[in-house]
Every structure is written in structure tokens, then in C-alpha cells.
Design an enzyme around this catalytic site. Structure first.
Site, short mmCIF file in Angstrom:
data_model
loop_
_atom_site.label_atom_id
_atom_site.label_comp_id
_atom_site.label_asym_id
_atom_site.label_seq_id
_atom_site.Cartn_x
_atom_site.Cartn_y
_atom_site.Cartn_z
CD GLU A 204 -2.47 1.29 2.76
OE1 GLU A 204 -1.90 0.77 3.74
OE2 GLU A 204 -3.55 1.92 2.86
CG ASP A 282 -8.66 0.42 4.40
OD1 ASP A 282 -8.44 -0.38 5.32
OD2 ASP A 282 -7.76 1.12 3.88
#
Ligand code: ADE
Ligand code: ZN
Length: 348
Positions: A204, A282
């Protein structure tokens, strides 16, 4: 513009979510209530203020705000409230099954006991099942930055609470830069010994080398995010060969500036290469989106066909940590509802 039929299909088809953080999912109204209940001062005083406050330039800046949200949680009742809220939210979005992260390090730092946290999760989870018919299982995330010995302790506590709070595995989150996954190898070795599932956020904030590290050092079964794997064809090949699922959160990646916009995001390219990609939210309110929004945006931006949408949903059911028989029964229900919706919406 998104086809209204496809939109209705996405809304009504049973879905699962595999990448959502309990503490990052607190809705602004609840956050304000919790802060008032526990005497915590927040830098905003209403829901609109919260939404405006959630603007980030980096993962590390986001994590400071994540910690602020955590600071409103003190008692088991608080954890019960947010867990039950997550069940209600799942029901609203047609999510019948959800695997949810919680990160004890953020509570341990504030002197909250593990038992207080899991007591609340257990109560909220049971109520959510009764009230909404939503099934939730939990993954105890290890904050990458903590002492590796504390990582091992998190695994031991997770294992001891697996039945009471429905904890099925361990994960890894928080600051990716400067904290390689291999630091927490002792914790993951112990988790493997104990038979807990293993996942990790990687790829990420750092490139493919971070995904390699999680796969090779921690032997994880799924990668959370993993989007930057796209920069390494050898890694993409491995993900495809081993069908290692990625729990991708496209709109989170845009909010945290991993990619400048959705058109530049590799979600479709990874999927087209044969990677088992799933769509997730998320930290929904913090990123101004939910699971449905992620499906809508990806479908619209990449002009997904009905079959491609179905594929994404089916992938999520395939990538859960349920027993195969359970997966099969969820997939059967998915197929039956899909057939009904296709007949109703398109006369197919
Ligand atoms: N904790 C909550 N959301 C996260 C994310 N997107 N990356 C790393 N840690 C997190
Ligand atoms: Zn995450």
C-alpha cells in the site's frame, strides 16, 4: 454514468467484505456520542465537521486520525456499540458475511485491557447476528511498529479468545514504511503453530518488495491491499499461480494518494491478469465511502460488465476463511439470488 440496473444488482446481491477496520468504521454520530460519554475532546463538534476533518495526505497522517477515533473507546460497552453498528451497516449494504480487523495496540497504549475489548466485540457480534442475521468474524491486527514480543503476545491473546469473540486469524497493519513485515515473524510463526489464519497489509505505502516480505517471511494466506504488486510481473505471476487473494480497497487508495485517481488504479489490470481480487472499504466513514460505493465506482470507471461484477462478488466469497461447505452454501445463495435478479432486472 453507472447503469441503474447494474447499480440495483450490486445493491441487492448478497456480498461479503474481508477488509474493514472496526475502529476505522465508527460513524461520525457514534464517534461524537462516544467522545461525549467518555469525556474526550474532538477537533470537530458535528457530523459535517467530522467529514471535513477526514482529509489525508498520507497513510501516516491517516493513522494519527485513526488513533484519535480509537481514543473515544474505553469500555466493553463502547466496543459493543461499534461492533453492533458494523452489523447494522452490513445489513444495510447487503453484506451477509464480514471479516473485520481490530488493532489492540491502539487500546493497549491507553491502558485498556484485552478482555474489555473482546468482551465488547463478543457481545456486539452476537447481537448483530440475532438482530440482522449478519455473520462477523474478527482478525486481530498487529500494529507493525510494536515490539515483536508484543506481537507474539497479541497472537496468544487472540488464540485464547478465538471462541468467545470469533477471532479467526491475525493480521498486520499501520505504518508500512520503515517497519518491514519480517519484524513480526515470531508472531506469525506462533499463529501458524496455533492454526490461526494469517493476513497482512502490504503493498500500500511500500512497493512490491513489501508484498514479497509478507509472503515469504510471514507465509500469509491473503494480502490486504497488495495493489503495488502490479509493479512486479514476477509477483503478479505468483499471486495468480497460488491464487492468493488481494483485499483491495480502491477508494481508500485514492484518499491516501496511493494513486491519483481511480482510472489509474490497478484493480482492473490485476483482475484481468488473473489475480483473485476482492473489493472492500477499509475505513468507510474516514474515506467517505462504503463497500457499495467501491463497487459502484469501479464498475463505472472501468465499464465492468455484469459478469465482471459477479466475478468480483464471487471472489470475495471464495476468499473468506470459512470452511469449504460454508463457502459453498453462501455461493449457492449468491447464485440463486443472482438468477432471480437477472430475471427481474433484465428478463434473462
Ligand atoms: N489501519 C487502518 N487502515 C489502514 C490502512 N489502510 N493501512 C494500514 N493500516 C491501517
Ligand atoms: Zn486496512
Amino acid at each position: 454514468m453507472l447503469d441503474p440496473m447494474l447499480k440495483a444488482f450490486i445493491e441487492r446481491i448478497p456480498k461479503t467484505e474481508l477488509h474493514c477496520h472496526l475502529e476505522g468504521a465508527i460513524q461520525p454520530a457514534t464517534l461524537l456520542n462516544l467522545a461525549a460519554r467518555n469525556g474526550i475532546e474532538l477537533p470537530f463538534s458535528d457530523e459535517a465537521g467530522a467529514r471535513k476533518f477526514y482529509e489525508f495526505t498520507s497513510l501516516n497522517q491517516f493513522l494519527e486520525i485513526f488513533a484519535l477515533a480509537c481514543s473515544t473507546l474505553k469500555t466493553a460497552a463502547d466496543f459493543e456499540t461499534i461492533t453492533l453498528d458494523l452489523g447494522a451497516d452490513a445489513s444495510r449494504q447487503g453484506i451477509s458475511y464480514r471479516e473485520v480487523f481490530f488493532t489492540y495496540a491502539y487500546h493497549q497504549r491507553r491502558g485498556i485491557s484485552w478482555d474489555e475489548v473482546v468482551k465488547g466485540i463478543a457481545a456486539g457480534r452476537e447481537k448483530a447476528r440475532q438482530m440482522y442475521g449478519v455473520e462477523m468474524w474478527f482478525i486481530a491486527d498487529i500494529d507493525r511498529t510494536i515490539d515483536p514480543q508484543d506481537g507474539v503476545q497479541t497472537v496468544e491473546m487472540a488464540y485464547a479468545s478465538r471462541d468467545v469473540a470469533g477471532i479467526i486469524g491475525v493480521g498486520l497493519d499501520s505504518q508500512e514504511i520503515d517497519y518491514p513485515a519480517r519484524r513480526q515473524k515470531p508472531a506469525y510463526d506462533r499463529a501458524k503453530e496455533l492454526g490461526l489464519h494469517r493476513v497482512a497489509h502490504a503493498g500500500e505505502d511500500v512497493g512490491p518488495e513489501s508484498v514479497w516480505d509478507a509472503l515469504e517471511s510471514l507465509e500469509v494466506e491473503r494480502i490486504d491491499h497488495g495493489v503495488r504488486s502490479i509493479d512486479d510481473p514476477k509477483l503478479v505471476k505468483l499471486l495468480v499461480e497460488r491464487q492468493i487473494p488481494l483485499t483491495v480497497c480502491p477508494l481508500s487508495n485514492i484518499e491516501l494518494k496511493v494513486y491519483p485517481n481511480l482510472a489509474a488504479h490497478p484493480v482492473k489490470r490485476l483482475r484481468d491478469a488473473g489475480v483473485l481480487v476482492t473489493l472492500n472499504s477499509d475505513d468507510p466513514p474516514m474515506f467517505h465511502c462504503d463497500v457499495l460505493d467501491n463497487y459502484f465506482a469501479v464498475t463505472d470507471t472501468f465499464g465492468l460488465s455484469l459478469e465482471e461484477v459477479e466475478d468480483f462478488v464471487r471472489n470475495s466469497f471464495r476468499a473468506t476463511f470459512q470452511a469449504q461447505s460454508e463457502k459453498d452454501s453462501y455461493l449457492k445463495r449468491f447464485d440463486e439470488t443472482a438468477a432471480e435478479l437477472k430475471a427481474e432486472l433484465w428478463g434473462m
